[in-house]
Design a protein around this motif. Structure first.
Motif, PDB file in Angstrom:
ATOM      1  N   THR A  75       0.870  -1.175   0.000  1.00 46.18           N
ATOM      2  CA  THR A  75       0.000   0.000   0.000  1.00 46.18           C
ATOM      3  C   THR A  75       0.898   1.212   0.000  1.00 46.18           C
ATOM      4  O   THR A  75       2.116   1.113  -0.005  1.00 46.18           O
ATOM      5  N   ALA A  76       0.308   2.412   0.003  1.00 47.70           N
ATOM      6  CA  ALA A  76       1.099   3.633  -0.013  1.00 47.70           C
ATOM      7  C   ALA A  76       2.026   3.669   1.195  1.00 47.70           C
ATOM      8  O   ALA A  76       1.665   3.274   2.299  1.00 47.70           O
ATOM      9  N   LYS A  77       3.250   4.146   0.959  1.00 42.93           N
ATOM     10  CA  LYS A  77       4.289   4.248   1.983  1.00 42.93           C
ATOM     11  C   LYS A  77       4.452   2.934   2.745  1.00 42.93           C
ATOM     12  O   LYS A  77       4.388   2.871   3.956  1.00 42.93           O
ATOM     13  N   THR A  78       4.647   1.887   1.982  1.00 44.68           N
ATOM     14  CA  THR A  78       4.793   0.572   2.581  1.00 44.68           C
ATOM     15  C   THR A  78       6.255   0.154   2.610  1.00 44.68           C
ATOM     16  O   THR A  78       7.107   0.755   1.955  1.00 44.68           O
ATOM     17  N   GLN A  79       6.537  -0.880   3.369  1.00 43.88           N
ATOM     18  CA  GLN A  79       7.809  -1.573   3.310  1.00 43.88           C
ATOM     19  C   GLN A  79       7.518  -2.917   2.650  1.00 43.88           C
ATOM     20  O   GLN A  79       6.916  -3.804   3.259  1.00 43.88           O
ATOM     21  N   PRO A  80       7.884  -3.069   1.391  1.00 44.52           N
ATOM     22  CA  PRO A  80       7.360  -4.188   0.595  1.00 44.52           C
ATOM     23  C   PRO A  80       7.735  -5.569   1.098  1.00 44.52           C
ATOM     24  O   PRO A  80       7.060  -6.543   0.759  1.00 44.52           O
TER      25      PRO A  80
ATOM     26  N   PRO B 128      11.000   3.609  -4.756  1.00 42.74           N
ATOM     27  CA  PRO B 128       9.821   4.340  -5.214  1.00 42.74           C
ATOM     28  C   PRO B 128       9.250   5.220  -4.100  1.00 42.74           C
ATOM     29  O   PRO B 128       9.408   4.911  -2.912  1.00 42.74           O
ATOM     30  N   GLU B 129       8.587   6.276  -4.485  1.00 43.76           N
ATOM     31  CA  GLU B 129       8.028   7.196  -3.495  1.00 43.76           C
ATOM     32  C   GLU B 129       7.020   6.525  -2.584  1.00 43.76           C
ATOM     33  O   GLU B 129       6.814   6.953  -1.452  1.00 43.76           O
ATOM     34  N   SER B 130       6.396   5.456  -3.053  1.00 44.11           N
ATOM     35  CA  SER B 130       5.390   4.775  -2.235  1.00 44.11           C
ATOM     36  C   SER B 130       6.004   3.828  -1.210  1.00 44.11           C
ATOM     37  O   SER B 130       5.298   3.272  -0.386  1.00 44.11           O
ATOM     38  N   PHE B 131       7.338   3.627  -1.282  1.00 44.65           N
ATOM     39  CA  PHE B 131       8.025   2.766  -0.325  1.00 44.65           C
ATOM     40  C   PHE B 131       8.667   3.607   0.763  1.00 44.65           C
ATOM     41  O   PHE B 131       9.147   4.709   0.506  1.00 44.65           O
TER      42      PHE B 131
END
Length: 389
Positions: free
Chosen positions: A8-13, A363-366
């Motif tokens: 999800t947004a700002k996640t740690q994959p 990525p900005e979402s990470f």
């Protein structure tokens, strides 16, 4: 088994992935630190008392070792004496109950003797991913040779093309360790993707030699079929000139790189302020500039002698000539580009907060995980309690 995490947004994959790292030195710790950066839980197995020997090579970071600070943030330290059956049993339980990935860079064959090879672990846990990192790989006549970064740089041919004639030079950082760590990382990520699709784990065998030889592919192909290898040229280019470091009037150096005759004309006009030099028959082709580089170096450094390095850079920028300052480590800590892009963050440690570079390219979402650097055995109580649940 934790499986593959959702994003999800700002996640740690990699949150939800557990890595057990039986590691020391640089290559494996660098690999697993990057998995931790992405959110994986990394449990580092260390010797009781002294821990990873790489904790003690220097004390340059307020009493902590520079290599260890770099490669071990965001990990949990579990101190076990693997020569004791009860401690080895704990490690096997941890892998069986918690691990998605095992990474190790002990001496070749050491984990197999403890019952921790991929072949042994996969019999009861087919989903396990085991990454072995070693100097020369898990088989072959070189398997048992001791392998340190400088030795692998030499074995892989790096020293034969780096430095100056008669003065071979190693890289100033541990490139063979770094290369092996990076190939460990990319193959583990690929293995996790494969497991998400098939449910099956796999064995990854990373060799420092093979990792470094891959990076040597340009000079190898340049020397294909017995052709001469690229000449040692120090910080200069073997066949293009001017290309390399030049000293300015404040005794600081600037690195510049010129690619073609059009740039040569602009360089003479704007950087040297000697437009007529562009038509000098000694320098009007790339080959001639390279052949007459000693004379041309004198001309360039005479022109730069009245300028500071900042003024030289301004002229090179005006001429649209690629350039860079020859920065020191202090310059890098204060580099304006890294500050403007907010690339530094602090991580905690036993000696207080330490600055660390945010992992490049996320990525900005990470959101990078940048947790404290552990002390030896800091998480024993927590992890052992989990195994009793």
């Amino acid at each position: 088994m934790s499986g593959w995490p959702s994003t999800t947004a700002k996640t740690q994959p990699l949150k939800g992935i557990t890595v057990v790292a039986i590691e020391q030195a640089v290559a494996a710790p660098f690999c697993t630190r990057q998995l931790a950066d992405l959110g994986a839980r990394v449990i580092k197995i260390e010797r009781p008392g002294q821990g990873d020997f790489n904790r003690h090579h220097d004390d340059r970071v307020n009493g902590l070792c520079s290599h260890f600070v770099w490669t071990n943030r965001s990990k949990e330290s579990l101190a076990l004496d693997l020569k004791k059956p009860e401690d080895l049993s704990i490690l096997k339980q941890l892998i069986e109950r918690r691990a998605d990935v095992v990474v190790q860079n002990l001496a070749p064959g050491a984990t197999a003797r403890m019952g921790l090879s991929y072949e042994q672990l996969s019999k009861t846990k087919p989903s396990i991913i085991v990454c072995d990192i070693s100097g020369y790989g898990s088989d072959g006549s070189y398997r048992d040779k001791k392998a340190y970064d400088l030795l692998i740089q030499s074995e892989a041919g790096f020293l034969s093309v780096t430095g100056s004639p008669g003065h071979p030079a190693k890289a100033g950082c541990s490139i063979s360790d770094i290369a092996a760590g990076m190939y460990g990382l990319t193959n583990i990520l690929t293995a996790l993707f494969h497991r998400a699709n098939t449910g099956k784990g796999c064995h990854i065998d990373v060799s420092m030699l093979e990792s470094t030889v891959e990076w040597m592919s340009f000079p190898m192909y340049y020397a294909f079929n017995g052709a001469p290898a690229p000449a040692m040229a120090g910080a200069a280019h073997a066949s293009i000139y001017p290309y390399g470091p030049f000293v300015a009037g404040d005794n600081k150096s600037v690195m510049l790189g010129m690619q073609n005759d059009r740039e040569w004309v602009s360089f003479c006009e704007h950087a040297l302020e000697q437009p007529s030099l562009a038509r000098d028959p000694r320098f009007d082709t790339t080959a001639l500039r390279s052949a007459n580089r000693d004379l041309l170096k004198q001309i360039i450094e005479q022109a730069f002698a009245k300028l500071s390095v900042e003024e030289v850079v301004a002229r090179l920028d005006k001429a649209k000539i690629a350039n860079a300052k020859v920065n020191t480590m202090a310059d890098i800590w204060a580099h304006p580009q890294l500050k403007e892009r907010q690339r530094w963050k602090e991580v905690d440690s036993a000696v207080g907060a330490i600055p660390a570079l945010i992992p490049p390219g996320l990525p900005e979402s990470f959101e990078a995980r940048m947790d404290p650097i552990p002390t030896v055995g800091q998480h024993n109580e927590k992890i052992l309690a989990e195994l009793k649940e």
